[in-house]
Design a protein around this motif. Structure first.
Motif, mmCIF file in Angstrom:
data_model
loop_
_atom_site.group_PDB
_atom_site.id
_atom_site.type_symbol
_atom_site.label_atom_id
_atom_site.label_comp_id
_atom_site.label_asym_id
_atom_site.label_seq_id
_atom_site.Cartn_x
_atom_site.Cartn_y
_atom_site.Cartn_z
ATOM 1 N N LEU A 122 95.795 68.070 -50.543
ATOM 2 C CA LEU A 122 94.772 67.086 -50.912
ATOM 3 C C LEU A 122 94.450 66.188 -49.731
ATOM 4 N N VAL A 123 95.504 65.793 -48.990
ATOM 5 C CA VAL A 123 95.287 64.945 -47.806
ATOM 6 C C VAL A 123 94.455 65.717 -46.776
ATOM 7 N N LEU A 124 94.784 66.987 -46.589
ATOM 8 C CA LEU A 124 94.033 67.801 -45.622
ATOM 9 C C LEU A 124 92.560 67.910 -46.014
ATOM 10 N N LEU A 125 92.323 68.051 -47.310
ATOM 11 C CA LEU A 125 90.935 68.162 -47.767
ATOM 12 C C LEU A 125 90.185 66.849 -47.538
ATOM 13 N N VAL A 126 90.885 65.727 -47.743
ATOM 14 C CA VAL A 126 90.256 64.423 -47.493
ATOM 15 C C VAL A 126 89.948 64.289 -45.995
ATOM 16 N N ILE A 127 90.893 64.728 -45.158
ATOM 17 C CA ILE A 127 90.674 64.671 -43.701
ATOM 18 C C ILE A 127 89.426 65.479 -43.331
ATOM 19 N N TRP A 128 89.335 66.661 -43.905
ATOM 20 C CA TRP A 128 88.177 67.537 -43.636
ATOM 21 C C TRP A 128 86.874 66.840 -44.047
ATOM 22 N N LEU A 129 86.917 66.200 -45.201
ATOM 23 C CA LEU A 129 85.735 65.481 -45.689
ATOM 24 C C LEU A 129 85.350 64.349 -44.726
ATOM 25 N N LEU A 130 86.379 63.619 -44.248
ATOM 26 C CA LEU A 130 86.114 62.500 -43.334
ATOM 27 C C LEU A 130 85.526 62.993 -42.005
ATOM 28 N N TRP A 131 86.022 64.119 -41.509
ATOM 29 C CA TRP A 131 85.437 64.694 -40.285
ATOM 30 C C TRP A 131 83.950 64.982 -40.487
ATOM 31 N N SER A 132 83.648 65.589 -41.642
ATOM 32 C CA SER A 132 82.243 65.937 -41.923
ATOM 33 C C SER A 132 81.389 64.675 -41.973
ATOM 34 N N TRP A 133 81.902 63.677 -42.666
ATOM 35 C CA TRP A 133 81.180 62.411 -42.801
ATOM 36 C C TRP A 133 80.922 61.804 -41.413
ATOM 37 N N ALA A 134 81.994 61.721 -40.627
ATOM 38 C CA ALA A 134 81.868 61.118 -39.287
ATOM 39 C C ALA A 134 80.917 61.936 -38.418
ATOM 40 N N GLY A 135 80.981 63.252 -38.529
ATOM 41 C CA GLY A 135 80.119 64.125 -37.730
ATOM 42 C C GLY A 135 78.653 63.902 -38.039
ATOM 43 N N VAL A 136 78.339 63.810 -39.318
ATOM 44 C CA VAL A 136 76.942 63.634 -39.715
ATOM 45 C C VAL A 136 76.439 62.246 -39.314
ATOM 46 N N ARG A 137 77.299 61.253 -39.413
ATOM 47 C CA ARG A 137 76.916 59.894 -38.981
ATOM 48 C C ARG A 137 76.576 59.864 -37.492
ATOM 49 N N LEU A 138 77.409 60.548 -36.723
ATOM 50 C CA LEU A 138 77.180 60.591 -35.274
ATOM 51 C C LEU A 138 75.846 61.297 -34.972
ATOM 52 N N LEU A 139 75.648 62.419 -35.649
ATOM 53 C CA LEU A 139 74.418 63.203 -35.431
ATOM 54 C C LEU A 139 73.183 62.376 -35.755
ATOM 55 N N GLN A 140 73.232 61.709 -36.910
ATOM 56 C CA GLN A 140 72.061 60.950 -37.342
ATOM 57 C C GLN A 140 71.717 59.846 -36.353
ATOM 58 N N GLY A 141 72.755 59.232 -35.780
ATOM 59 C CA GLY A 141 72.518 58.164 -34.813
ATOM 60 C C GLY A 141 71.930 58.682 -33.511
ATOM 61 N N LEU A 142 72.124 59.952 -33.237
ATOM 62 C CA LEU A 142 71.653 60.504 -31.963
ATOM 63 C C LEU A 142 70.293 61.192 -32.078
ATOM 64 N N ILE A 143 70.158 62.046 -33.070
ATOM 65 C CA ILE A 143 68.944 62.894 -33.062
ATOM 66 C C ILE A 143 67.813 62.378 -33.947
ATOM 67 N N VAL A 144 68.143 61.554 -34.934
ATOM 68 C CA VAL A 144 67.116 61.123 -35.893
ATOM 69 C C VAL A 144 66.410 59.868 -35.402
ATOM 70 N N GLY A 145 65.158 59.742 -35.774
ATOM 71 C CA GLY A 145 64.390 58.545 -35.433
ATOM 72 C C GLY A 145 63.264 58.879 -34.477
ATOM 73 N N THR A 146 62.558 57.829 -34.098
ATOM 74 C CA THR A 146 61.415 58.032 -33.201
ATOM 75 C C THR A 146 61.867 57.774 -31.775
ATOM 76 N N ALA A 147 61.486 58.692 -30.894
ATOM 77 C CA ALA A 147 61.834 58.506 -29.484
ATOM 78 C C ALA A 147 61.098 57.283 -28.943
ATOM 79 N N LYS A 148 61.765 56.590 -28.019
ATOM 80 C CA LYS A 148 61.145 55.380 -27.459
ATOM 81 C C LYS A 148 59.821 55.723 -26.792
ATOM 82 N N PRO A 149 58.777 54.887 -26.999
ATOM 83 C CA PRO A 149 57.488 55.185 -26.369
ATOM 84 C C PRO A 149 57.640 55.262 -24.847
ATOM 85 N N GLY A 150 57.053 56.273 -24.290
ATOM 86 C CA GLY A 150 57.097 56.426 -22.829
ATOM 87 C C GLY A 150 58.344 57.080 -22.304
ATOM 88 N N SER A 151 59.247 57.481 -23.244
ATOM 89 C CA SER A 151 60.512 58.073 -22.777
ATOM 90 C C SER A 151 60.344 59.527 -22.346
#
Lengths: 254, 559
Positions: free
Chosen positions: A191-220
């Motif tokens: 159960l602990v391992l499954l929670v760890i796996w879930l947390l990795w997924s959560w953290a991974g998606v958070r990181l991705l969203q902060g990097l790839i999602v959104g509007t690129a800065k004008p003029g970039s």
């Protein structure tokens, strides 16, 4: 002597608080080649030390390893720096490798360690690219990379998915192996391992969203340059090889 | 032949995804044709496969290369493969023009093809690892499809809700797979089912018989995927994604819960209490989903909650051991919900020109000079409402089998059919039409046709999907409860239904709706309109978790 060996192993297959040494070192070292070397060698040293003695790993150490993996997986949720995220994920992953230590030989574990560390190395190389372009590889700082660096973003997405044990990558099969191995000895640990796996997924998606999602800065558009097509194909080749290798070696489930 | 066909059906969308990616630069928007052609071929191959299966060709498993890449072509997988291919083809064709103005056109079709391949692989998986892999991929691909517009941060926010809920649902499935492997030493589903049927109580986990524990875990995985209560908040909020994705999700992906429960039917046949809990969860989801649907003023969100309600019904059907009915339900729901989503844009457009709100009686009497409407006696209408649907249901079921009513599941379904029929006649009564009898007759006739069709088709599904009568009986036994307790519940519900409809007609007659709404009613409405504050609760919980993680990092100096 045997306790000392285990403690030394706990430094290289990092267990908290000894894991802080690896993470501090990884943060201090800014040079990408040194970071890659550190990632590639650190768990191998740990495994080499572990197998110098014939002592069985005590259960309390396995519990310690699980707690470490859980702690770092949980702490990853709030991280925004790609480098730090990589080192925390590596720490969490290497800690769970302890659960395989009693039933597997050195060669197998070293192969597992290589397989699961390759995505972290690729992530380190990608973060170096971000640092070169923006001065920092920081989630949420620029955003919109999918617009300004589509090839880079594509590779980044797949590498992060590989790191968080998405199917067909080695990390997925290793995680499955660990769960399978653990369930008979420590049922609650699954159960602990499954929670760890879930947390990795959560953290991974958070990181991705902060990097790839959104509007690129004008003029970039002019300021930011995407990775070359050849480089993206090289990354793709490595990732395909990883998938092919993990599928091939997953025959161990027979 | 069958094994080659099923491999082809899975390979075609994969090949199409690869070609679409590689040729996007040269072909531009025309690249979508590759994708559509591949899915069309999949549909044709699936139809051939179903034809072969219906004509009695041998059904078995096809082992590909290693112990965990087993494809299974039983009636369930063959039927589901055809359904997925057809829905995917419709979504592909719709997307050609709908997505034409969007950036990432080729990427969209690549993801759509990969999703189709994953869904087909999921239904055709003959071993636990392939099933887990396909199950996992569906969640990941859906995340990227929902967040297709990478500039839209709110689309990604809700795509994340979907992703994390699906990941929560993946984990019980992994655990179930591991427990089954440890008990039987194989990943192969047919082998596991066969060994389990020989000695169901041979293994125990955490003090429970293995089928019981695996049944609970499979049900949990199905609940997360099919948006059951407490795991449903992602569903109505994922409307920021492209409409074709919404259609695919509501018509196909959310139905996976019903499929999973069906796939593990031999496990559920050996459980004692799990199906009852499945029924309760399905019932709660059906009621809450339906009520929340009525309180929404956004058509797509309303459709989202409608899906939750329908998924609740589907899970509930599994809970009463009507497994094949759940499959029929998910197919029918897939078709009508897909159509609704794909036409939602046109409806919104049409509503801007004409709101369609009917004129009230006073307006038509004074301004349009139409005669006033004479109401029929409310008691007579109430009796017709209660008696006619019940009679239709009972007679229709008697055509199938005389002892049909000995099954508890059949009685429960009868209640739902009864309420639905009564609702139809009551709605007709409330339309205040000039020619009520004619409309009531048409309503009853259409209800009878629907019920007859529903009963006969679901019976045919039962015979096709579960040809083993012993397994069907075993499933009914697993879903049954103590007879006396059941009879008491049936009597109470029957009385409640009769009283409720009489009260509904009486209230309608005396116009109780026009009275002041009480404070209690307003609180109740607020609770529903805020969706039980579940979204707020989850958001607060997430923020607290992230804040704790951050504090911990600061405390440990980020090392």
């Amino acid at each position: 002597m045997q306790d000392m060996t285990l403690l030394l192993t706990a430094l290289f297959l990092p267990l908290f608080p000894l894991s802080m040494v690896f993470n501090a070192l990884f943060t201090r070292i800014q040079h990408v080649a040194l970071r890659v070397i550190l990632l590639a060698t650190w768990p191998q040293i740990g495994l080499a030390i572990l197998f110098t003695t014939d002592t069985a790993v005590p259960t309390w150490m396995l519990t310690w390893a699980l707690i470490t993996a859980l702690l770092y997986a949980f702490r990853m949720l709030a991280l925004r720096d790609v480098g730090q995220w990589t080192s925390f994920l590596a720490t969490s992953w290497w800690a769970v490798l302890w659960l395989l230590a009693t039933d597997h030989n050195q060669d197998t574990l070293q192969l597992y360690a290589i397989g699961l560390t390759i995505p972290f190395i690729l992530l380190t190389l990608l973060s170096a690219n971000l640092i070169k372009q923006f001065g920092a590889a920081y989630s949420g700082l620029h955003g919109g990379l999918a617009q300004s660096m589509p090839r880079f973003s594509g590779v980044l997405v797949v590498v992060i998915l590989a790191s968080i044990a998405t199917p067909l990558f080695p990390n997925f099969f290793i995680m499955l192996k660990i769960i399978l191995n653990t369930s008979s000895a420590m049922p609650i640990a699954i159960l602990v391992l499954l929670v760890i796996w879930l947390l990795w997924s959560w953290a991974g998606v958070r990181l991705l969203q902060g990097l790839i999602v959104g509007t690129a800065k004008p003029g970039s558009e002019g300021e930011v340059s995407d990775i070359k097509t050849a480089t993206s194909w090289l990354y793709a080749l490595i990732l395909i090889t990883l998938v092919a290798g993990s599928v091939y070696f997953s025959g161990v489930f027979a | 032949m069958m094994s080659k066909l099923i491999l082809l059906i899975i390979s075609l969308p994969l090949l199409s995804a690869l070609l679409t990616h590689l040729l996007a630069g040269q072909l531009g928007r025309c690249v979508a044709r590759i994708s559509v052609a591949a899915i069309l071929l999949s549909v044709i191959s699936s139809a051939v496969l179903l034809g072969m299966s219906l004509s009695g060709d041998l059904v078995g498993e096809s082992i590909a290369t290693s112990p965990w890449t087993v494809l299974f072509y039983d009636p369930l997988s063959i039927l589901m493969t055809l359904v997925i291919s057809i829905i995917s083809l419709i979504v592909h064709i719709y997307s050609i023009r709908y997505m034409a103005e969007e950036s990432g056109y080729a990427r969209f079709f690549v993801l759509l093809d990969l999703m189709t391949a994953s869904l087909i692989l999921m239904v055709a998986a003959g071993d636990l690892i392939t099933l887990v892999i396909a199950w996992h991929f569906v969640g990941v691909l859906l995340y990227f499809l929902l967040g297709h517009d990478t500039r839209n941060t709110s689309a990604y926010r809700y795509a994340f809700w979907t992703f994390i809920t699906y990941r929560i649902g993946d984990l019980p499935l992994v655990l179930a797979a591991v427990l089954l492997f440890q008990a039987y030493g194989t990943w192969s589903l047919p082998t596991i089912f066969e060994q389990m049927s020989q000695n169901p109580n041979a293994h125990e986990v955490f003090g429970l018989a293995l089928p019981e524990m695996v049944g609970i875990l499979i049900a949990l995985a199905a609940f997360a995927r099919s948006a059951q209560f407490l795991l449903h908040t992602w569903l109505p909020y994922t409307m920021e994604g492209p409409t074709p994705v919404s259609a695919l999700m509501h018509a196909g992906i959310v139905n996976a819960g019903g499929f999973l429960i069906n796939r593990f039917a031999p496990v559920f046949a050996n459980t004692s209490d799990v199906l009852q809990w499945v029924f309760i969860v399905g019932f709660i989801s059906a009621v809450i989903g339906s009520v929340l649907m009525l309180t929404q003023n956004d058509i797509k969100k309303s459709l989202g909650y409608s899906t939750m309600g329908q998924m609740g019904f589907m899970v509930m059907e599994c809970g009463i051991a009507a497994f094949s009915l759940a499959i029929y339900h998910l197919i029918v729901h897939g078709v009508f919900k897909g159509t609704l989503f794909l036409s939602a844009g046109s409806v919104i457009n049409a509503t801007r020109k004409n709101d369609g709100v009917p004129k009230d009686d006073l307006y038509t009497f004074i301004v349009e000079k139409r005669p006033g409407i004479t109401r029929k006696p409310w008691l007579l209408m109430a009796l017709i409402t209660l008696a006619v649907p019940l009679a239709i249901l009972v007679i229709s079921h008697l055509f199938i089998s005389v002892d049909y009513f000995k099954k508890q599941g059949a009685i429960i379904l009868l209640f739902f059919g009864w309420i639905t029929g009564a609702q139809l006649i009551f709605a007709t009564y409330r339309t205040r039409t000039q020619n009520l009898w004619r409309l009531v007759f048409i309503s009853i006739l259409s209800f009878a046709v629907v019920i007859m069709g529903y009963i006969f088709i679901s019976h045919a599904f039962d015979l096709y999907l579960y040809p083993d009568a012993a397994l069907r009986e075993q499933l009914y036994a697993a879903a049954s409860i103590d007879k006396i307790r059941f009879d008491i519940i049936v009597a109470i519900i029957a009385v409640a239904i009769v009283i409720s409809w009489l009260m509904a007609y009486y209230s309608e007659r005396i116009g109780v709706e026009q009275k002041d709404k009480s404070r209690w009613w307003k609180t109740f409405y607020a609770l529903f309109s805020r969706e039980f504050y579940m979204t707020d609760l989850y958001t607060r919980l997430t923020r607290n978790i992230l804040a704790t993680s951050n504090k911990l990092n600061v405390w440990l100096r980020w090392n």
